[in-house]
Design an enzyme around this catalytic site. Structure first.
Site, short mmCIF file in Angstrom:
data_model
loop_
_atom_site.label_atom_id
_atom_site.label_comp_id
_atom_site.label_asym_id
_atom_site.label_seq_id
_atom_site.Cartn_x
_atom_site.Cartn_y
_atom_site.Cartn_z
N TYR A 138 -1.47 -14.11 -10.49
CA TYR A 138 -2.24 -15.22 -11.08
C TYR A 138 -3.04 -14.71 -12.28
O TYR A 138 -4.24 -14.45 -12.17
CB TYR A 138 -3.20 -15.81 -10.04
N ASP A 140 -10.81 -20.96 -7.80
CA ASP A 140 -11.02 -19.51 -7.67
C ASP A 140 -12.24 -19.09 -8.48
O ASP A 140 -13.12 -18.35 -8.02
CB ASP A 140 -9.83 -18.73 -8.24
N GLN A 147 -8.14 -29.36 -9.59
CA GLN A 147 -8.13 -28.58 -8.35
C GLN A 147 -9.43 -28.90 -7.59
O GLN A 147 -10.35 -29.45 -8.17
CB GLN A 147 -8.05 -27.07 -8.69
N GLY A 172 -4.81 -27.35 -4.07
CA GLY A 172 -5.03 -25.92 -3.85
C GLY A 172 -4.33 -25.41 -2.60
O GLY A 172 -4.19 -24.22 -2.39
N ASP A 174 -1.11 -25.54 -1.57
CA ASP A 174 0.21 -25.88 -2.12
C ASP A 174 1.25 -26.34 -1.10
O ASP A 174 1.82 -27.40 -1.20
CB ASP A 174 0.78 -24.69 -2.88
N GLU A 193 -5.35 -11.94 -0.46
CA GLU A 193 -5.41 -13.37 -0.79
C GLU A 193 -5.62 -14.19 0.48
O GLU A 193 -6.42 -15.10 0.52
CB GLU A 193 -4.12 -13.78 -1.50
C1 DGY Z 1 0.96 -21.17 -7.89
O1 DGY Z 1 1.51 -20.96 -8.98
O2 DGY Z 1 1.39 -20.75 -6.81
C2 DGY Z 1 -0.33 -21.82 -7.88
O3 DGY Z 1 -0.81 -22.00 -6.60
C3 DGY Z 1 -0.40 -23.07 -8.67
O4 DGY Z 1 -1.75 -23.33 -8.76
#
Ligand code: DGY
Length: 442
Positions: A38, A45, A110, A169, A171, A401
Site C-alpha cells: 500500500y 489508515d 472510506q 474498508g 473489502d 496488518e
Molecule cells: C486494496 O487495494 O486491497 C485496498 O484495500 C483498496 O483500498
C-alpha cells in the site's frame, strides 16, 4: 501463548519498534500503510496513524490529518486513496480511477474515523495553535460528514451505503457477497493484480471478487465519479454497519469538538445527523439472526453472520438494551470459538476463513474501537479481554496488518502503520484503551 521462539519484546522495545515503523512509513506529510503493498496515503489508515503520531509528535499528528483534508473534493468527499506519486507496485493506480483531480485520488471514500482521531489530538493540548488547527480540520470534517449524509444516504434513512466494497474498508467481508452477485465482473479491461506479489493469495480476496471490484471502478469512472448519479445508478449500494456506526461515533466526536471550539452554528446540524442515525441503525438489525448486519438497499436483503463491524454498535452508542444483550452474547460465543478476539467474521458461518482478510482475521485497530465501546458501556471483562488479545497478538506476532484469529500468526502486510499506531495510542500508555478511560474501581 508464545507464537515464536524469540523472547517477547519488552514494552519499551515495543514502543520503540512501533515508532520506528511509523517513521519508516512516513513519506513527509503523510504516511503509507506499509511500503510495497500500500504505497500511497489511505484515508482511514492515515487518520488512525495520526493518533499514533500523537503519542510522540503532536505537530506531525496534525499534519497527517491536514494532508488528508487538503485533498477533499469540491463536493466534500475525502477520497480513500491519495496518489501523491506514481508507484508501480500497486494496482489499480491513478489512470484506472481517472478522477481527474489535480493530485490524483481514488473515486470513493472510506470509513470516516478522522473525527474521533482528531478529537484525540485535540484532547492532548488546547494551546491556541492546536485550537486553530483543530478548527480548520473541524470545518473540513463538517463538509465530509455532510457528504456522507447527503450522498451515501440520499433517502434520509439514517444509514449510510457504500458504493464499492473498498469504501467500507472491509473489502472481502461476506457482508457484500450477495450484493456483489449483481455486479458483472466478466468484461473488465485486462489487468494484473499486484497485491499477490506481496502477500500470500490465501490471505487476500479471490480473483472473482477482484474482477467485480474493478468493474465497479470502471462504472464509477463512466459516470465521471458524480456522487449523486452513483447513489442512484450504481449496481452496488449497500448500507454498511461499519460506516454507519463509525459515522455515528464520529458525529458524536464532532459534536464534542464543536462544543470545545464553540462552533455554535454547526451544533444543530450535527444533532440532526445523530438523531437520524440513531433511528436509522434499527434498519440494520436482522431479527432472525439477532444481529446488526449489512442491508442491500437494492434488494433489501441482509448480510449473513456477525462481523466485527456489527460489534461497533457499542462504540456508536446505539441499539436497544435487548439488542446490546444479544450482541454481547454473540461476542462471548464467538470468543469461545477462536484463539483470539475479535475475528472479523463469525466462526459459525460457512464462509468464515481464519486468515483471509475480512473473513476471519483479527484487526488491532478494530479491536481498539470495539474495546472502547465495550468499556464505555461498562462491559469491563469483555473490554479487557479484547485488549489482552490485542496486546498478545502484537507482542508475539509483531505489527502485522491483521492476525489469524485461531493461531495468532501474522497475516497480510508487515510493519503496518495502523497496528503500530494502535499500540502507541492504547498499548503504550500503561492503561487499556485511553488515558483515564478505565474506571478507578478497576
Ligand atoms: C486494496 O487495494 O486491497 C485496498 O484495500 C483498496 O483500498
Amino acid at each position: 501463548m508464545a507464537l515464536q521462539d524469540t523472547t517477547p519484546l519488552s514494552e519499551d522495545a515495543l514502543n520503540h519498534a512501533a515508532q520506528s515503523i511509523i517513521a519508516g512509513n512516513d513519506r513527509g506529510g503523510y504516511t503509507v500503510p506499509t511500503a510495497s503493498l500500500y504505497p500511497y496515503q489511505w484515508n482511514w489508515d492515515s487518520a488512525i496513524v495520526a493518533m499514533g503520531f500523537a503519542a510522540f509528535d503532536l505537530d506531525r499528528a496534525w499534519t497527517e490529518i491536514e494532508t488528508l483534508m487538503a485533498h477533499q473534493w469540491p463536493d466534500g468527499m475525502i477520497p480513500h486513496i491519495i496518489f501523491h506519486q506514481e508507484v508501480p507496485s500497486y494496482f489499480p493506480g491513478p489512470s484506472v480511477w481517472g478522477t481527474g483531480r489535480p493530485v490524483p485520488t481514488s473515486g470513493h471514500s472510506q470509513p470516516p474515523v478522522a473525527a474521533f482521531c482528531a478529537e484525540e489530538l485535540l484532547k492532548r493540548n488546547h494551546s491556541p495553535e492546536n485550537l486553530e488547527r483543530a478548527s480548520r480540520v473541524f470545518d473540513a470534517l463538517m463538509r465530509w460528514h455532510r457528504w456522507w449524509h447527503d450522498y451515501r444516504d440520499p433517502g434520509g434513512l439514517g444509514v449510510v451505503a457504500i458504493t464499492h466494497p473498498w469504501e467500507s474498508g472491509r473489502d472481502n467481508s461476506s457482508d457484500w457477497d450477495d450484493a456483489l452477485e449483481a455486479v458483472d465482473g466478466s468484461n473488465v479491461e485486462p489487468y494484473e493484480r499486484r497485491d499477490l506479489q506481496h502477500v500470500d493469495a490465501a490471505m487476500r480476496p479471490t480473483h472473482e471478487e477482484y474482477n467485480r471490484y474493478i468493474a465497479l471502478v470502471e462504472f464509477g469512472r463512466s459516470l465521471g465519479w458524480n456522487a449523486r448519479d452513483i447513489g442512484t445508478r450504481n449496481p452496488f449500494f449497500v448500507a454498511d454497519p461499519g460506516c454507519t456506526f463509525i459515522l455515528l461515533a464520529a458525529d458524536r466526536a464532532l459534536m464534542r469538538i464543536a462544543q470545545t471550539l464553540k462552533k455554535i452554528d454547526d451544533m444543530p446540524i450535527i444533532e440532526e445527523w445523530i438523531a437520524r442515525a440513531e433511528a436509522g441503525c434499527q434498519r440494520l438489525w436482522d431479527k432472525d439472526q439477532q444481529t446488526f448486519t449489512a442491508l442491500d438497499l437494492r434488494s433489501s436483503r441482509h448480510g449473513q453472520g456477525v462481523s466485527n463491524a456489527a460489534l461497533l454498535c457499542f462504540f456508536a452508542e446505539t441499539g436497544t438494551p435487548a439488542q446490546k444483550r444479544a450482541m454481547l452474547s454473540h461476542y462471548d460465543r464467538i470468543r469461545e470459538k477462536t484463539g483470539f478476539g475479535v475475528p472479523s467474521h463469525d466462526p459459525d458461518s460457512p464462509v468464515f476463513d481464519a486468515k483471509r482478510y475480512w473473513r476471519g482475521p483479527v484487526w488491532a485497530f478494530m479491536n481498539m474501537m470495539i474495546g472502547r465501546g465495550l468499556l464505555a458501556h461498562g462491559h469491563i471483562r469483555e473490554a479487557m479481554q479484547v485488549w489482552d488479545d490485542t496486546r498478545t497478538l502484537i507482542r508475539d506476532a509483531g505489527f502485522a496488518e491483521y492476525f489469524d484469529c485461531n493461531t495468532g500468526n501474522p497475516a497480510g502486510g508487515v510493519a503496518f502503520s495502523w497496528t503500530a499506531a494502535t499500540w502507541l495510542q492504547y498499548g503504550a500508555v500503561g492503561a487499556p484503551w485511553a488515558p483515564g478511560a478505565v474506571p478507578t474501581s478497576l
